[in-house]
Design a protein around this motif. Structure first.
Motif, PDB file in Angstrom:
ATOM      1  N   GLN A 108       0.800  -1.136  -0.098  1.00 18.99           N
ATOM      2  CA  GLN A 108       0.091  -0.043  -0.064  1.00 18.99           C
ATOM      3  C   GLN A 108       1.014   1.234   0.004  1.00 18.99           C
ATOM      4  OE1 GLN A 108      -3.650   1.849   2.549  1.00 18.99           O
ATOM      5  NE2 GLN A 108      -3.324  -0.124   2.767  1.00 18.99           N
ATOM      6  N   ALA A 109       2.153   1.302   0.822  1.00 17.38           N
ATOM      7  CA  ALA A 109       2.902   2.128   0.910  1.00 17.38           C
ATOM      8  C   ALA A 109       3.465   2.697  -0.716  1.00 17.38           C
ATOM      9  CB  ALA A 109       3.896   2.190   1.669  1.00 17.38           C
ATOM     10  N   TYR A 110       3.812   1.567  -1.218  1.00 12.46           N
ATOM     11  CA  TYR A 110       4.490   1.754  -2.491  1.00 12.46           C
ATOM     12  C   TYR A 110       3.455   2.328  -3.533  1.00 12.46           C
ATOM     13  CZ  TYR A 110       7.000   0.630  -6.978  1.00 12.46           C
ATOM     14  OH  TYR A 110       7.522   0.782  -8.222  1.00 12.46           O
ATOM     15  N   MET A 111       2.108   1.955  -3.737  1.00 19.65           N
ATOM     16  CA  MET A 111       1.230   2.433  -4.245  1.00 19.65           C
ATOM     17  C   MET A 111       0.849   3.835  -4.196  1.00 19.65           C
ATOM     18  SD  MET A 111      -1.244  -0.980  -4.504  1.00 19.65           S
ATOM     19  CE  MET A 111      -2.273  -0.608  -5.808  1.00 19.65           C
ATOM     20  N   LYS A 112       0.837   4.170  -2.933  1.00 20.30           N
ATOM     21  CA  LYS A 112       0.692   5.634  -2.289  1.00 20.30           C
ATOM     22  C   LYS A 112       1.819   6.437  -2.864  1.00 20.30           C
ATOM     23  CE  LYS A 112      -2.493   5.095   1.595  1.00 20.30           C
ATOM     24  NZ  LYS A 112      -3.498   6.085   1.051  1.00 20.30           N
ATOM     25  N   CYS A 113       3.038   5.986  -2.661  1.00 18.38           N
ATOM     26  CA  CYS A 113       4.184   6.854  -3.037  1.00 18.38           C
ATOM     27  C   CYS A 113       4.317   6.903  -4.616  1.00 18.38           C
ATOM     28  CB  CYS A 113       5.403   6.291  -2.828  1.00 18.38           C
ATOM     29  SG  CYS A 113       5.748   6.188  -0.929  1.00 18.38           S
ATOM     30  N   ALA A 114       3.898   5.892  -5.439  1.00 17.26           N
ATOM     31  CA  ALA A 114       3.886   5.909  -6.697  1.00 17.26           C
ATOM     32  C   ALA A 114       2.504   6.610  -7.371  1.00 17.26           C
ATOM     33  CB  ALA A 114       3.810   4.570  -7.337  1.00 17.26           C
ATOM     34  N   SER A 115       1.673   7.090  -6.493  1.00 22.44           N
ATOM     35  CA  SER A 115       0.383   7.483  -7.111  1.00 22.44           C
ATOM     36  C   SER A 115      -0.334   6.591  -8.022  1.00 22.44           C
ATOM     37  CB  SER A 115       0.684   9.108  -7.710  1.00 22.44           C
ATOM     38  OG  SER A 115       1.236   9.775  -7.008  1.00 22.44           O
ATOM     39  N   VAL A 116      -0.507   5.283  -7.390  1.00 19.99           N
ATOM     40  CA  VAL A 116      -1.330   4.564  -8.136  1.00 19.99           C
ATOM     41  C   VAL A 116      -2.754   4.484  -7.687  1.00 19.99           C
ATOM     42  CG1 VAL A 116      -1.657   2.233  -8.919  1.00 19.99           C
ATOM     43  CG2 VAL A 116       0.701   2.773  -8.365  1.00 19.99           C
ATOM     44  N   PRO A 117      -3.889   4.695  -8.465  1.00 23.11           N
ATOM     45  CA  PRO A 117      -5.119   4.770  -7.827  1.00 23.11           C
ATOM     46  C   PRO A 117      -5.431   3.207  -7.599  1.00 23.11           C
ATOM     47  CG  PRO A 117      -5.100   5.085 -10.430  1.00 23.11           C
ATOM     48  CD  PRO A 117      -3.860   5.106  -9.811  1.00 23.11           C
ATOM     49  N   PHE A 118      -5.919   3.033  -6.270  1.00 25.11           N
ATOM     50  CA  PHE A 118      -6.577   1.838  -6.022  1.00 25.11           C
ATOM     51  C   PHE A 118      -7.541   1.835  -4.808  1.00 25.11           C
ATOM     52  CE2 PHE A 118      -3.295   3.008  -2.842  1.00 25.11           C
ATOM     53  CZ  PHE A 118      -3.527   2.458  -1.737  1.00 25.11           C
TER      54      PHE A 118
END
Length: 415
Positions: A38-48
């Protein structure tokens, strides 16, 4: 654009993860792998969007997390970062990480996954109070009664077996965690992130582990929190990531000055020495208790044996006295019976003697009477001489009866 990138940009991906837990407050999940993804997706601005569950069996791989890009496409947890990087969400590339630094990031990530994670699993499952208070309720919520009882026991047994195969126990696990914390603190130093001025893939992995351990201060056995809280730069790293990407309140750790830290180290050293001596003392105390118990039991049995012997002697004397009395009575009875028998025998003999005397008196005197069978004549003893010849007297003296012919012959001879 690749097929994966097209799916990511055209669909809202769903991250299936363990949900929040009251024992790790303020975090969206208690699991380090789920929080790292979840931290990686937030740092990479991935919509999820997140899909919270307590049951890992909802995953095709029987473990969490996993990422669903579409209804037909899902990605296993260890492949999430690699898949997102391929789809254009590459944190390391966007942070200007060089290939040599990427190799370091991979090595550090493997260190956390292979060494720090087993120590955290031991803290969850190996510490019985943590398991009963923290992990067991999570497992039981995922299954219905009575299956959850069997599942909780089976999952804990499999985790402990896996840790034993890795050589992880209370001593080695916590020592390895302490060593890794020191290495991470040295690597981070005064920087905001570990390898660059912006978060990399390793920062998301490190945040996943450190945050779930730092925020787990409410666990009954919070050894990992205590060791981590001693490194102020690691606590600042967790708070910076948390406030920037999760819009949460920073975790407040009471300042631990150097004097308190030294005192705590001394207390730990003393406790270790006590722990080394205590098993021997405990064994000695156990032996003493066992020996004392054996002595008491032996004394009790001896006392009971003496009492039993005295009782047996008393009973033997009583029985001997009773036997003597019975023997005396029996002898007296036998003596009386014998006297009665003797007296009755004497009486019977006297009676027999009297009867014999009477019978003898009743018999005629053969010296004074001679009976003749063929005539009525008889001779009485009148003091005269008998007129019998010798043949007749011979028959008389032999006490034999004579026949008529012999009697006639005697008569003829007498004529």
């Amino acid at each position: 654009m690749s097929e994966a990138a097209g799916d990511l940009h055209s669909n809202i991906v769903r991250l299936h993860q363990y949900g929040p837990n009251e024992n790790v407050p303020n975090l969206p999940t208690f699991d380090p792998l789920c929080l790292a993804a979840q931290a990686y997706m937030k740092c990479a601005s991935v919509p999820f969007v997140t899909v919270n569950t307590d049951n890992a069996e909802t995953s095709p791989w029987k473990k969490l997390p996993f990422l669903c890009i579409s209804s037909e496409r899902c990605i296993e947890g260890t492949e999430i970062i690699k898949e997102l990087s391929t789809a254009g969400y590459d944190l390391d590339k966007n942070s200007g990480i060089s290939p040599s630094t990427s190799a370091d990031i991979l090595a550090w990530s493997n260190l956390l996954n292979r060494s720090l994670y087993p120590a955290q699993l031991f803290n969850w499952f190996g510490e019985l109070s943590n398991y009963e208070h923290f992990m067991k309720p999570i497992i039981c919520r995922a299954y219905s009664f009575p299956i959850h009882i069997y599942k909780a026991k089976t999952i804990r047994s499999s985790v402990l077996k896996m840790l034993a195969g890795l050589g992880v126990d209370e001593k080695t696990g916590y020592e390895e965690a302490k060593r890794i914390y020191a290495a991470l603190s040295s690597r981070l130093a005064d920087r905001e992130y570990f390898f660059s001025d912006s978060p990399s893939s390793f920062d998301s992995v490190a945040f996943g582990y450190l945050a779930t351990q730092l925020y787990a201060s409410n666990l009954p056995v919070n050894n990992m929190y205590k060791m981590l809280a001693q490194h102020g730069n690691l606590v600042r790293f967790v708070n910076n990531m948390y406030t920037r990407f999760f819009q949460g309140e920073p975790f407040i750790v009471k300042e631990i000055d150097r004097a308190q830290l030294v005192e705590k180290e001394l207390q730990n050293a003393k406790q270790e020495s006590v722990d080394q001596v205590y098993p021997e003392m405990e064994e000695l105390s156990a032996r003493t208790i066992v020996a004392l118990g054996i002595g008491i039991i032996t004394l009790f049995l001896c006392t009971q044996n003496v009492q039993f012997s005295v009782l047996c002697q008393i009973l033997n004397k009583k029985l001997s006295s009773d036997r003597d009395q019975q023997l005396i009575q029996r002898r007296n009875v036998d003596y009386l019976d014998k006297e009665e028998t003797d007296s009755s025998t004497d009486d019977s003999e006297d009676e027999e003697y009297e009867e014999e005397q009477e019978e003898e008196q009743a018999l005629p005197d053969l010296d004074s009477l001679v009976y003749e069978s063929d005539s009525d004549a008889y001779i009485e003893d009148d003091g005269g001489d008998y007129d019998f010849d010798d043949k007749y007297l011979e028959h008389y003296n032999d006490n034999t009866f004579i026949s008529d012919e012999e009697d006639q012959e005697l008569d003829d001879d007498s004529d």
